[in-house]
Design a protein around this motif. Structure first.
Motif, PDB file in Angstrom:
ATOM      1  N   ALA A   1       0.830  -1.214   0.000  1.00 58.72           N
ATOM      2  CA  ALA A   1       0.000   0.000   0.000  1.00 58.72           C
ATOM      3  C   ALA A   1       0.858   1.255   0.000  1.00 58.72           C
ATOM      4  O   ALA A   1       0.381   2.343  -0.303  1.00 58.72           O
ATOM      5  N   GLY A   2       2.132   1.119   0.344  1.00 61.88           N
ATOM      6  CA  GLY A   2       3.008   2.282   0.393  1.00 61.88           C
ATOM      7  C   GLY A   2       2.865   3.018   1.710  1.00 61.88           C
ATOM      8  O   GLY A   2       2.166   2.590   2.623  1.00 61.88           O
ATOM      9  N   ILE A   3       3.533   4.152   1.787  1.00 57.45           N
ATOM     10  CA  ILE A   3       3.559   4.939   3.011  1.00 57.45           C
ATOM     11  C   ILE A   3       2.619   6.121   2.850  1.00 57.45           C
ATOM     12  O   ILE A   3       2.797   6.950   1.968  1.00 57.45           O
ATOM     13  N   GLY A   4       1.602   6.194   3.677  1.00 60.28           N
ATOM     14  CA  GLY A   4       0.771   7.387   3.751  1.00 60.28           C
ATOM     15  C   GLY A   4       1.247   8.138   4.974  1.00 60.28           C
ATOM     16  O   GLY A   4       2.206   7.757   5.613  1.00 60.28           O
ATOM     17  N   THR A   5       0.630   9.198   5.322  1.00 62.12           N
ATOM     18  CA  THR A   5       1.004   9.853   6.576  1.00 62.12           C
ATOM     19  C   THR A   5      -0.261  10.234   7.314  1.00 62.12           C
ATOM     20  O   THR A   5      -1.013  11.080   6.855  1.00 62.12           O
ATOM     21  N   MET A   6      -0.501   9.573   8.417  1.00 62.45           N
ATOM     22  CA  MET A   6      -1.635   9.955   9.258  1.00 62.45           C
ATOM     23  C   MET A   6      -1.097  10.772  10.426  1.00 62.45           C
ATOM     24  O   MET A   6      -0.131  10.390  11.075  1.00 62.45           O
ATOM     25  N   ASN A   7      -1.704  11.905  10.674  1.00 60.17           N
ATOM     26  CA  ASN A   7      -1.309  12.741  11.800  1.00 60.17           C
ATOM     27  C   ASN A   7      -1.910  12.216  13.104  1.00 60.17           C
ATOM     28  O   ASN A   7      -2.963  11.581  13.093  1.00 60.17           O
TER      29      ASN A   7
ATOM     30  N   THR B   1      -5.506  -9.683  19.194  1.00 57.07           N
ATOM     31  CA  THR B   1      -5.283  -8.606  20.164  1.00 57.07           C
ATOM     32  C   THR B   1      -6.363  -7.547  19.983  1.00 57.07           C
ATOM     33  O   THR B   1      -6.773  -7.244  18.858  1.00 57.07           O
ATOM     34  N   CYS B   2      -6.816  -6.970  21.093  1.00 53.67           N
ATOM     35  CA  CYS B   2      -7.804  -5.888  21.038  1.00 53.67           C
ATOM     36  C   CYS B   2      -7.257  -4.670  21.771  1.00 53.67           C
ATOM     37  O   CYS B   2      -6.721  -4.801  22.872  1.00 53.67           O
ATOM     38  N   VAL B   3      -7.372  -3.517  21.143  1.00 54.77           N
ATOM     39  CA  VAL B   3      -7.032  -2.250  21.806  1.00 54.77           C
ATOM     40  C   VAL B   3      -8.333  -1.499  22.059  1.00 54.77           C
ATOM     41  O   VAL B   3      -9.094  -1.256  21.117  1.00 54.77           O
ATOM     42  N   LEU B   4      -8.606  -1.171  23.298  1.00 52.55           N
ATOM     43  CA  LEU B   4      -9.725  -0.281  23.618  1.00 52.55           C
ATOM     44  C   LEU B   4      -9.135   1.097  23.866  1.00 52.55           C
ATOM     45  O   LEU B   4      -8.189   1.232  24.641  1.00 52.55           O
ATOM     46  N   TYR B   5      -9.699   2.120  23.192  1.00 50.79           N
ATOM     47  CA  TYR B   5      -9.204   3.472  23.484  1.00 50.79           C
ATOM     48  C   TYR B   5     -10.362   4.451  23.577  1.00 50.79           C
ATOM     49  O   TYR B   5     -11.376   4.319  22.901  1.00 50.79           O
ATOM     50  N   ASP B   6     -10.190   5.404  24.455  1.00 55.72           N
ATOM     51  CA  ASP B   6     -11.072   6.557  24.601  1.00 55.72           C
ATOM     52  C   ASP B   6     -10.885   7.402  23.334  1.00 55.72           C
ATOM     53  O   ASP B   6      -9.743   7.714  22.965  1.00 55.72           O
ATOM     54  N   THR B   7     -11.973   7.771  22.654  1.00 51.94           N
ATOM     55  CA  THR B   7     -11.808   8.490  21.388  1.00 51.94           C
ATOM     56  C   THR B   7     -11.152   9.857  21.577  1.00 51.94           C
ATOM     57  O   THR B   7     -10.718  10.472  20.603  1.00 51.94           O
ATOM     58  N   ALA B   8     -11.063  10.333  22.821  1.00 52.26           N
ATOM     59  CA  ALA B   8     -10.388  11.612  23.079  1.00 52.26           C
ATOM     60  C   ALA B   8      -8.871  11.452  23.186  1.00 52.26           C
ATOM     61  O   ALA B   8      -8.143  12.444  23.245  1.00 52.26           O
ATOM     62  N   THR B   9      -8.382  10.224  23.223  1.00 56.84           N
ATOM     63  CA  THR B   9      -6.944   9.959  23.324  1.00 56.84           C
ATOM     64  C   THR B   9      -6.272  10.196  21.967  1.00 56.84           C
ATOM     65  O   THR B   9      -6.752   9.695  20.944  1.00 56.84           O
ATOM     66  N   PHE B  10      -5.171  10.945  21.955  1.00 53.44           N
ATOM     67  CA  PHE B  10      -4.460  11.182  20.687  1.00 53.44           C
ATOM     68  C   PHE B  10      -3.869   9.868  20.174  1.00 53.44           C
ATOM     69  O   PHE B  10      -3.276   9.098  20.938  1.00 53.44           O
ATOM     70  N   HIS B  11      -4.037   9.644  18.870  1.00 50.25           N
ATOM     71  CA  HIS B  11      -3.567   8.395  18.279  1.00 50.25           C
ATOM     72  C   HIS B  11      -3.283   8.590  16.796  1.00 50.25           C
ATOM     73  O   HIS B  11      -3.685   9.594  16.199  1.00 50.25           O
ATOM     74  N   THR B  12      -2.616   7.612  16.222  1.00 50.26           N
ATOM     75  CA  THR B  12      -2.376   7.624  14.780  1.00 50.26           C
ATOM     76  C   THR B  12      -2.165   6.194  14.311  1.00 50.26           C
ATOM     77  O   THR B  12      -2.231   5.247  15.097  1.00 50.26           O
ATOM     78  N   ARG B  13      -1.926   6.058  13.005  1.00 50.69           N
ATOM     79  CA  ARG B  13      -1.551   4.769  12.436  1.00 50.69           C
ATOM     80  C   ARG B  13      -0.130   4.897  11.921  1.00 50.69           C
ATOM     81  O   ARG B  13       0.150   5.747  11.071  1.00 50.69           O
ATOM     82  N   LEU B  14       0.772   4.073  12.438  1.00 53.47           N
ATOM     83  CA  LEU B  14       2.116   4.024  11.880  1.00 53.47           C
ATOM     84  C   LEU B  14       2.069   3.127  10.649  1.00 53.47           C
ATOM     85  O   LEU B  14       1.367   2.115  10.638  1.00 53.47           O
ATOM     86  N   ASP B  15       2.818   3.486   9.617  1.00 53.57           N
ATOM     87  CA  ASP B  15       2.671   2.791   8.338  1.00 53.57           C
ATOM     88  C   ASP B  15       3.439   1.482   8.219  1.00 53.57           C
ATOM     89  O   ASP B  15       3.140   0.684   7.362  1.00 53.57           O
ATOM     90  N   GLY B  16       4.455   1.276   9.034  1.00 52.94           N
ATOM     91  CA  GLY B  16       5.293   0.098   8.821  1.00 52.94           C
ATOM     92  C   GLY B  16       6.189   0.312   7.614  1.00 52.94           C
ATOM     93  O   GLY B  16       6.571   1.452   7.296  1.00 52.94           O
ATOM     94  N   ASP B  17       6.483  -0.768   6.905  1.00 53.31           N
ATOM     95  CA  ASP B  17       7.426  -0.659   5.777  1.00 53.31           C
ATOM     96  C   ASP B  17       6.747  -0.334   4.454  1.00 53.31           C
ATOM     97  O   ASP B  17       7.410  -0.242   3.420  1.00 53.31           O
ATOM     98  N   GLY B  18       5.432  -0.168   4.472  1.00 48.31           N
ATOM     99  CA  GLY B  18       4.726   0.141   3.222  1.00 48.31           C
ATOM    100  C   GLY B  18       4.484  -1.096   2.366  1.00 48.31           C
ATOM    101  O   GLY B  18       3.884  -1.006   1.299  1.00 48.31           O
ATOM    102  N   ILE B  19       4.946  -2.235   2.825  1.00 44.73           N
ATOM    103  CA  ILE B  19       4.812  -3.493   2.062  1.00 44.73           C
ATOM    104  C   ILE B  19       3.843  -4.453   2.772  1.00 44.73           C
ATOM    105  O   ILE B  19       2.898  -4.960   2.181  1.00 44.73           O
ATOM    106  N   ALA B  20       4.106  -4.673   4.054  1.00 49.75           N
ATOM    107  CA  ALA B  20       3.306  -5.653   4.804  1.00 49.75           C
ATOM    108  C   ALA B  20       1.869  -5.159   4.980  1.00 49.75           C
ATOM    109  O   ALA B  20       1.615  -3.962   5.055  1.00 49.75           O
ATOM    110  N   SER B  21       0.944  -6.088   5.038  1.00 49.52           N
ATOM    111  CA  SER B  21      -0.480  -5.759   5.119  1.00 49.52           C
ATOM    112  C   SER B  21      -0.987  -5.874   6.560  1.00 49.52           C
ATOM    113  O   SER B  21      -0.296  -6.398   7.445  1.00 49.52           O
ATOM    114  N   ARG B  22      -2.203  -5.392   6.764  1.00 44.57           N
ATOM    115  CA  ARG B  22      -2.824  -5.505   8.088  1.00 44.57           C
ATOM    116  C   ARG B  22      -4.334  -5.460   7.942  1.00 44.57           C
ATOM    117  O   ARG B  22      -4.881  -4.705   7.140  1.00 44.57           O
TER     118      ARG B  22
END
Ligand SMILES: [Fe+2]
Length: 325
Positions: free
Chosen positions: A145-151, A223-244
């Motif tokens: 998918a390549g590298i995007g940038t999520m803030n 694995t499950c992550v529960l987060y408060d929607t007010a918590t700052f978060h992002t998506r790290l892209d990894g190597d741009g090759i591997a899927s998720r």
């Protein structure tokens, strides 16, 4: 928790850079809790940090069921994933999203209150009668998918979060279940612990000082992550090759709740507002014969109200932004 610098730390005060974080990545993984045996400790960790990681929330047969669902629907109905000839605006730059799978697939209903993570969701939001359904979707970052940038960002927030006491229960909660293994080479969810009562990431950085850190969440499928929607978060892209693959479900807090503000002790928190103006609940859930299920699916937006008033007319659904899918 100790931290180390893996990117050039940004202390320039440049807000444009700050939205992508300050580069201070935690060098230790956050604790993983057993959702059943460690439920109280997991709830306390969530209260203190605005997120919690739960291990092994999905048995292998559920993981297989959901991954097979991805494979089957991508093959049979590629347009619902944005894989058809006309890629839709809401699919751009976010990988693939199947926005409203519950509309046409009743076999997914049992996942809306999954026994792995849902008991803790109830505890965090203040009891079974307080939990409301908001949204349910499937996402995939395909291979290459390549590298995007999520803030770094937060999702929905309420203004009173900054001053009300007590803060908990939070207004909305999101559960992200990993449907494939997640590590440094794959896209990964990442949070700033303790950031849910700040307006900007810069304010978190300034207030937390040496304690500030950005925490990637790695884990096996299930694995499950529960987060408060007010918590700052992002998506790290990894190597741009591997899927998720990830399953995202949002919950809201229902009912009226006494609280206090610095200016008054007569403050009452209303049920959390709806998250979107387009998300729809199908008739079998919105008008469920079980009163407890109806309450769970009772947070309707105006699009839903119009659809209900029409008798769940398929043409009315089709006219809505993601109703056709
Ligand atoms: Fe988000």
């Amino acid at each position: 928790m100790n931290v180390k610098l893996t990117r050039q730390e940004n202390e320039s005060g440049d807000e444009a850079l700050a939205t992508q974080g300050f580069g201070r990545i935690a060098d230790q993984r956050p604790p993983e809790f057993d959702p059943e045996a460690d439920r109280d400790a997991a709830c306390d960790f969530f209260t203190d940090n605005g997120f919690v990681v739960l291990k092994a929330c999905l048995p292998s047969d559920d993981l297989a069921t959901l991954n097979n669902f991805y494979d089957r629907t991508q093959r049979e109905s590629p347009e619902v994933w944005g894989l058809g000839a006309r890629r839709k605006p809401h699919h751009r730059n976010q990988g693939l999203i199947f926005s409203q799978p519950l509309l046409d697939y009743p076999e997914l209903d049992r996942f809306t209150q999954h026994p792995g993570s849902y008991p803790l969701v109830e505890q965090i939001l203040g009891g079974a009668e307080r939990v409301r359904f908001s949204e349910f979707n499937f996402r995939e970052t395909p291979e290459n998918a390549g590298i995007g940038t999520m803030n770094f960002h937060h999702d929905a927030v309420s203004a009173d979060r900054l001053i009300r006491e007590p803060y908990m229960p939070c207004d909305w909660l999101c559960a992200i279940h990993y449907l494939s293994d997640v590590g440094p080479t794959t896209p990964a969810f990442c949070v700033v612990p303790g950031s849910n009562r700040f307006e900007t990431l810069r304010e978190v950085f300034d207030a937390q000082g040496d304690q500030y850190q950005e925490t990637p969440i790695y884990g096996n499928a299930g694995t499950c992550v529960l987060y408060d929607t007010a918590t700052f978060h992002t998506r790290l892209d990894g190597d741009g090759i591997a899927s998720r693959r990830t399953w995202h479900q949002y919950y809201a807090r229902g009912g009226w709740l006494r609280s206090t503000l610095p200016t008054t002790n007569k403050y009452v928190r209303a049920p959390s507002p709806v998250l979107t103006n387009w998300n729809l609940f199908p008739e079998r859930l919105a008008l469920h014969p079980d009163a407890k299920k109806r309450l769970f699916f009772s947070h309707w937006n105006t699009a839903q109200c119009e659809w209900v008033a029409s008798g769940f007319d398929p043409q009315v659904r089709k006219s809505m932004p993601r109703g056709e899918q």
